[in-house]
Write an enzyme that holds these catalytic residues in place. Structure first.
Site, PDB file in Angstrom:
ATOM      1  CE  LYS A  87      -2.143   3.451   7.414  1.00 24.53           C
ATOM      2  NZ  LYS A  87      -2.868   3.150   8.792  1.00 24.53           N
ATOM      3  CD  GLU A 109      -2.266  -1.600   0.743  1.00 20.33           C
ATOM      4  OE1 GLU A 109      -1.968  -1.209  -0.595  1.00 20.33           O
ATOM      5  OE2 GLU A 109      -1.627  -0.971   1.599  1.00 20.33           O
ATOM      6  CB  SER A 376       0.422   6.321  14.653  1.00 15.10           C
ATOM      7  OG  SER A 376      -0.536   5.509  15.236  1.00 15.10           O
TER       8      SER A 376
HETATM    9  C1  LIG Z   1      -2.506   2.377   9.704  1.00 12.36           C
HETATM   10  C2  LIG Z   1      -2.005   2.887  10.972  1.00 12.36           C
HETATM   11  C3  LIG Z   1      -1.139   2.070  11.832  1.00 12.36           C
HETATM   12  C4  LIG Z   1      -0.315   1.035  11.424  1.00 12.36           C
HETATM   13  O1  LIG Z   1       0.391   1.226  10.300  1.00 12.36           O
HETATM   14  P1  LIG Z   1       1.998   1.465  10.084  1.00 12.36           P
HETATM   15  O2  LIG Z   1       2.696   1.222   8.966  1.00 12.36           O
HETATM   16  O3  LIG Z   1       2.491   0.153  11.333  1.00 12.36           O
HETATM   17  O4  LIG Z   1       2.177   2.756  10.763  1.00 12.36           O
HETATM   18  C5  LIG Z   1      -0.961   2.768  12.893  1.00 12.36           C
HETATM   19  N1  LIG Z   1      -1.565   3.986  13.654  1.00 12.36           N
HETATM   20  C6  LIG Z   1      -2.673   4.209  12.697  1.00 12.36           C
HETATM   21  C7  LIG Z   1      -3.395   5.416  13.196  1.00 12.36           C
HETATM   22  C8  LIG Z   1      -2.729   3.894  11.484  1.00 12.36           C
HETATM   23  O5  LIG Z   1      -3.894   4.387  10.820  1.00 12.36           O
END
Ligand SMILES: *Cc1c(COP(=O)(O)O)cnc(C)c1O
Length: 396
Positions: A87, A109, A376
């Site tokens: 993020k 948000e 992610s």
């Molecule tokens: C917020 C988040 C997501 C989902 O958001 P996307 O916009 O689909 O990437 C996925 N993995 C983590 C670790 C997150 O914090």
């Protein structure tokens, strides 16, 4: 795939109240002016490298590969970024742009709190005011992230409307933005909402596949056979896919949250179970009830718990360029435990959805094939909830 301004095929667009049109036009103009400006690009790259810890590693998961007995598995380590997820890539880009536009306040948000923490982090760094809208139910469930946001100097505002979760926080943030347009930038957290957000957020996250491509070419001398990422709104997935879209031999696989199953109402698998609709400024697929109202969604993973999906994913799906599979809570929890025990890496429960798909796919592929999974985020935030899910009680 951008054919017309802000459209990906029939998806996307700018379905906003008139009062927001000036703001999104101003944002689009500013983005077009700065995105290729050498000074802006240089400043952003410095922030990404020096502050957020990029480039992130492409790690060969040797034990996982040997254990699954098929394709070679690489992990793109977005979990090692500052604030623990992808993020920050988007937030630093938008905060820098907001600063150039003369804005003094970031509004955002948040659902689980990850995007709120990232935005509050950038606001602290840039010396900007920060207001975060969060559903009251989420504030209870994510008390630690509320504390972190306040520690970073943000004002966290509870949202009581609707189900008091993420979709209600997005709606509230959009309407509050309309009241403070001159001073405030709305820092949206995924590839959703009205144009220019889906394109701009994708561009800021595309650094993931840009690095991935260079790293896999350096390590293996060729492109991967598949890239797998989890999909909430879809920002880490589109960031992972983007520079491979034209490479038709690379399979692109998005993993949605099936929750308790796509044949139950307790799911967040938008492409697998949703229908075309218009909400939050965009035409896209949404989980809906039989009257076309936005359905409450459920997943063990708060970060995948959004009833829509970004328009570019809808177009990639419609064109057959990317595949979208649904992974259940149980499968994700198993992958969460598996990566921890096998590689010594505790993944975010969101990322575990992508890992679960790799665990299914790798054994069906030959040993000379290559899969890249985007990790992610890191899983520290999820340990207590997973322990609870497994019937264990721990003190946080
Ligand atoms: C917020 C988040 C997501 C989902 O958001 P996307 O916009 O689909 O990437 C996925 N993995 C983590 C670790 C997150 O914090």
């Amino acid at each position: 795939m951008l054919e017309k301004k802000g459209r990906f095929g029939i998806y996307g667009g700018q379905y906003v109240p008139e009062i927001l049109m000036n703001a999104i036009n101003e944002l689009e103009e500013a983005y077009n002016r700065y995105k290729d400006d050498p000074e802006f690009v240089k400043e952003l790259n410095t922030l990404l490298n020096e502050y957020a810890n990029r480039p992130s590693r492409l790690y060969y998961a040797q034990k996982m590969t040997a254990d699954l007995g098929g394709a070679k598995i690489y992990l793109k380590r977005e979990d090692l970024n500052h604030t623990g997820a992808h993020k920050i890539n988007n937030v630093l880009g938008q905060a820098l742009l907001a600063k150039k536009m003369g804005k003094t306040c970031l509004l955002a948000e948040t659902g689980a709190g990850q995007h709120g923490v990232a935005t509050a982090t950038a606001a602290a760094l840039f010396g900007m005011k920060c207001i975060i809208y969060m559903g009251e139910k989420d504030m209870e469930r994510q008390a630690l992230n509320v504390y972190k946001m306040r520690l970073l100097g943000a004002e966290v505002m509870g949202v009581k409307d609707g189900t008091a979760t993420l979709k209600d926080a997005v709606s509230k943030a959009m309407s509050e933005w309309a009241k403070n347009l001159s001073s405030t930038h709305y820092c949206l957290g995924s590839v959703m909402g009205p144009h220019p957000f889906p394109t701009m957020v994708r561009d800021f996250q595309a650094v993931i596949s840009k690095e991935m491509k260079a790293q896999i070419l350096a390590k293996e001398g060729r492109l991967p056979d598949a890239v797998i990422a989890c999909v909430g709104g879809g920002s880490n997935a589109i960031g992972s896919f983007y520079h491979f879209i034209e490479d038709k031999d690379v399979r692109l696989i998005g993993c949605e949250a099936a929750g308790r199953g796509i044949d139950t109402p307790e799911t967040a698998a938008t492409i697998n179970t949703g229908r075309l609709g218009i909400f939050h400024g965009m035409k896209a697929y949404f989980c809906q009830d039989k009257y076309g109202q936005i359905a409450p969604v459920y997943s063990i993973s708060a970060g995948l718990d959004y009833p829509g999906v970004g328009p570019e994913h809808c177009a990639l799906f419609a064109a057959g360029r990317a595949e979208y599979v649904a992974i259940s809570d149980d499968e994700a929890v198993r992958a969460f435990e598996y990566l921890s025990a096998t590689e010594g890496i505790i993944p975010a429960i969101e990322s575990a959805h992508a890992l679960a798909q790799a665990m299914k796919l790798a054994p069906t592929m030959a040993k000379d094939k290559i899969i890249i999974v985007t990790l992610s985020g890191r899983g520290d935030k999820d340990c207590a909830a997973i322990a609870r899910y497994k019937g264990e009680k721990i003190y946080e």
